[in-house]
Design a protein around this motif. Structure first.
Motif, PDB file in Angstrom:
ATOM      1  N   TRP A 130      -7.100  -1.957   1.368  1.00  0.00           N
ATOM      2  CA  TRP A 130      -6.962  -3.287   1.938  1.00  0.00           C
ATOM      3  C   TRP A 130      -8.368  -3.774   2.220  1.00  0.00           C
ATOM      4  CZ3 TRP A 130      -3.006  -4.132   6.464  1.00  0.00           C
ATOM      5  CH2 TRP A 130      -3.147  -5.402   7.009  1.00  0.00           C
ATOM      6  N   LEU A 137       0.831  -1.210   0.000  1.00  0.00           N
ATOM      7  CA  LEU A 137       0.000   0.000   0.000  1.00  0.00           C
ATOM      8  C   LEU A 137       0.866   1.261   0.000  1.00  0.00           C
ATOM      9  CD1 LEU A 137      -2.790  -1.102   2.488  1.00  0.00           C
ATOM     10  CD2 LEU A 137      -3.049  -0.727   0.022  1.00  0.00           C
ATOM     11  N   LEU A 149      -6.076  -6.698  -2.107  1.00  0.00           N
ATOM     12  CA  LEU A 149      -5.776  -5.288  -2.311  1.00  0.00           C
ATOM     13  C   LEU A 149      -6.363  -4.849  -3.634  1.00  0.00           C
ATOM     14  CD1 LEU A 149      -2.013  -5.030  -1.278  1.00  0.00           C
ATOM     15  CD2 LEU A 149      -4.055  -4.905   0.131  1.00  0.00           C
TER      16      LEU A 149
END
Length: 176
Positions: A121, A109, A149
């Motif tokens: 997420w 991320l 994700l």
């Protein structure tokens, strides 16, 4: 928000969950950089138990994944999805291996943010882990599903707030 010249600290403080994406594709180069960031997360005994599966918009398994979560609209709109698993044979401690999956997810991320991309997420989908593994054609004896994700070019500004640090400290760290 603090101003930090350090790019790592700035990325940590500026990253937000992005749930809406433009139609612009995520480049193979950016995806590789994101996966490399996940690969370099710390793991107990350096066992590196994480496994990643990239699902592009044209992948027929994507539609099956949409049916596994109440956040189907996020799955549908993402420029790329990264499913994160643990390889059961590579695991040695369930607690530590779950923690290391989280570290790999956070690295990815942060990498996405550093590349000007957005990501989120998706955790709710783990409640349907058996359906996810089936949708992706993966053996549940081999893989343990950790998260999905959703990545892409942001079509929204992210926002968040945090409780004051003083509320989170068990005791003050003191001065060095």
């Amino acid at each position: 928000m603090h101003d930090h010249d350090n790019p790592v600290l700035a990325a940590i403080l500026e990253r937000r969950s992005i749930r809406r994406f433009t139609a612009e594709p995520v480049s193979a180069r950016d995806l590789r950089a994101i996966l490399e960031a996940g690969r370099w997360a710390p793991s107990g005994l350096n066992n590196q138990p994480w496994r990643f599966l990239v699902i592009r918009p044209d992948d027929p398994r994507r539609q099956a994944l949409e049916g596994c979560t109440k956040y189907a609209h996020i799955v549908r709109g993402a420029g790329a999805l990264v499913a994160v698993f643990l390889d059961r044979e590579a695991m040695y401690s369930e607690l530590k291996d779950h923690q290391t999956a989280g570290a790999a997810i956070q690295n990815m991320l942060l990498a996405a943010h550093a590349l000007g991309l957005g990501g989120v997420w998706l955790g709710e989908i783990v409640n349907q882990a058996p359906q996810v593994l089936q949708a992706l054609g993966l053996d549940p004896e081999v893989y343990s599903f950790m998260a999905l994700l959703a990545l892409g070019h942001p079509d929204q500004k992210g926002s968040s707030s945090r409780r004051p640090l003083a509320e989170l400290l068990i005791e003050e760290p003191g001065d060095a």
